[in-house]
Write a protein that holds these residues in place. Structure first.
Motif, mmCIF file in Angstrom:
data_model
loop_
_atom_site.group_PDB
_atom_site.id
_atom_site.type_symbol
_atom_site.label_atom_id
_atom_site.label_comp_id
_atom_site.label_asym_id
_atom_site.label_seq_id
_atom_site.Cartn_x
_atom_site.Cartn_y
_atom_site.Cartn_z
ATOM 1 N N LYS A 42 81.618 25.894 -0.553
ATOM 2 C CA LYS A 42 81.791 24.550 0.278
ATOM 3 C C LYS A 42 82.559 24.684 1.738
ATOM 4 O O LYS A 42 82.097 24.404 2.811
ATOM 5 N N HIS A 43 83.470 25.774 1.762
ATOM 6 C CA HIS A 43 84.103 25.947 2.855
ATOM 7 C C HIS A 43 83.001 26.699 4.063
ATOM 8 O O HIS A 43 83.463 26.472 5.177
ATOM 9 N N HIS A 44 82.262 27.645 3.562
ATOM 10 C CA HIS A 44 81.344 28.316 4.231
ATOM 11 C C HIS A 44 80.461 27.406 4.790
ATOM 12 O O HIS A 44 80.112 27.532 6.141
ATOM 13 N N PHE A 45 79.716 26.483 4.167
ATOM 14 C CA PHE A 45 78.466 26.000 4.372
ATOM 15 C C PHE A 45 78.633 24.487 4.869
ATOM 16 O O PHE A 45 77.835 23.873 5.742
ATOM 17 N N ILE A 46 79.828 23.911 4.405
ATOM 18 C CA ILE A 46 79.868 22.574 4.829
ATOM 19 C C ILE A 46 80.940 22.435 5.953
ATOM 20 O O ILE A 46 80.859 21.939 6.975
ATOM 21 N N ASP A 47 82.244 22.802 5.642
ATOM 22 C CA ASP A 47 83.296 22.785 6.413
ATOM 23 C C ASP A 47 83.238 23.929 7.680
ATOM 24 O O ASP A 47 83.774 23.444 8.606
ATOM 25 N N LYS A 48 82.418 25.116 7.531
ATOM 26 C CA LYS A 48 82.129 26.072 8.388
ATOM 27 C C LYS A 48 83.468 26.502 9.073
ATOM 28 O O LYS A 48 83.549 26.534 10.159
ATOM 29 N N ASP A 49 84.420 26.887 8.120
ATOM 30 C CA ASP A 49 85.890 27.154 8.748
ATOM 31 C C ASP A 49 86.259 28.528 8.631
ATOM 32 O O ASP A 49 87.591 28.903 8.789
ATOM 33 N N GLY A 50 85.375 29.262 8.284
ATOM 34 C CA GLY A 50 85.580 30.648 8.211
ATOM 35 C C GLY A 50 86.460 31.237 7.048
ATOM 36 O O GLY A 50 86.878 32.306 6.896
ATOM 37 N N LEU A 51 86.660 30.400 6.083
ATOM 38 C CA LEU A 51 87.539 30.537 4.982
ATOM 39 C C LEU A 51 86.933 31.777 4.237
ATOM 40 O O LEU A 51 87.741 32.826 3.946
ATOM 41 N N LEU A 52 85.503 31.805 3.963
ATOM 42 C CA LEU A 52 84.777 32.838 3.204
ATOM 43 C C LEU A 52 84.880 34.193 3.772
ATOM 44 O O LEU A 52 84.930 35.235 3.219
ATOM 45 N N LEU A 53 84.911 34.194 4.968
ATOM 46 C CA LEU A 53 84.982 35.421 5.840
ATOM 47 C C LEU A 53 86.022 36.148 5.671
ATOM 48 O O LEU A 53 86.081 37.474 6.023
ATOM 49 N N ARG A 54 87.176 35.462 5.270
ATOM 50 C CA ARG A 54 88.510 36.251 4.995
ATOM 51 C C ARG A 54 88.459 37.267 3.846
ATOM 52 O O ARG A 54 89.145 38.248 3.919
ATOM 53 N N MET A 55 87.312 37.252 3.087
ATOM 54 C CA MET A 55 87.278 38.000 1.942
ATOM 55 C C MET A 55 86.044 38.925 1.978
ATOM 56 O O MET A 55 85.750 39.540 0.882
ATOM 57 N N ARG A 56 85.371 38.662 2.984
ATOM 58 C CA ARG A 56 84.022 39.547 3.427
ATOM 59 C C ARG A 56 84.106 40.869 3.140
ATOM 60 O O ARG A 56 84.804 41.180 4.216
ATOM 61 N N PRO A 57 83.349 41.788 2.671
ATOM 62 C CA PRO A 57 83.447 43.249 2.798
ATOM 63 C C PRO A 57 82.779 43.453 4.315
ATOM 64 O O PRO A 57 82.109 42.818 4.873
ATOM 65 N N GLY A 58 83.290 44.590 4.747
ATOM 66 C CA GLY A 58 82.702 45.062 6.100
ATOM 67 C C GLY A 58 83.553 44.476 7.368
ATOM 68 O O GLY A 58 84.800 43.872 6.861
ATOM 69 N N ARG A 59 83.172 44.487 8.343
ATOM 70 C CA ARG A 59 84.071 44.101 9.591
ATOM 71 C C ARG A 59 83.580 42.857 9.965
ATOM 72 O O ARG A 59 82.554 42.296 10.459
#
Length: 177
Positions: free
Chosen positions: A160-177
């Protein structure tokens, strides 16, 4: 402003624990429906090894959180969302400890030791106890189902945060750079 991320250690442990929990859940579901056989007994061993491993990695992750703070939540998250997120994370930690511990005590109450990777016997903290064996089994199953629901809610919130809010929350735990 770029999204602040968790430490690499936290990211690796998060995804490793997630994979191990999914594997333990899948194996637990498969093994309980099998007829008694040497394969079923082996699956029970694998399931216990996964549980012990999850417990250990969660302990390490919790310790690492003491030394590296979580990145801040996005500014657009209201107080109620941050409180729910914090409560959910805390409850997930309780479950990630509670599920393996309930399985461990169920195994001991059933009269079996837990031998990690077939090599290292975990301490026997209680002897066989048929009076509480079924209650511990039920507790293990209930906690597992609650964990499944909480993990699905965790995933839904991240998406929801990634696709609806688009607030970058999911990117905090994304592997890689």
């Amino acid at each position: 402003m770029p999204t602040q991320r968790y430490s690499n250690t936290s990211i690796v442990l998060h995804w490793l624990i997630a994979i191990l929990i999914v594997a333990a859940f899948a194996l637990g579901t498969i093994m309980t429906d099998m007829k008694f056989s040497p394969t079923k007994l082996q699956y029970y061993s694998y399931h216990k090894w996964l549980g012990v491993t999850v417990f250990g990695f969660v302990a390490i992750r919790l310790l690492s959180r003491l030394f590296s703070k979580a990145p801040p939540y996005p500014a657009n998250m209201g107080l109620w969302q941050t409180r729910i997120a914090n409560a959910t994370h805390l409850f997930l930690y309780v479950l990630m400890f509670g599920v393996p511990l309930s399985g461990y005590f169920y195994t001991l109450a059933a009269g079996y030791p837990v031998v990690y990777f077939g090599q290292f016997e975990l301490p026997v903290l209680m002897g066989p106890n048929p009076d509480i064996k079924e209650s511990l089994k039920d507790l293990h199953e209930i906690l597992t189902k609650v964990m499944l629901v909480m993990v699905l809610l965790h995933i839904a919130a991240a998406l929801k945060h990634h696709f609806i809010d688009k607030d970058g929350l999911l990117l905090r735990m994304r592997p890689g750079r």
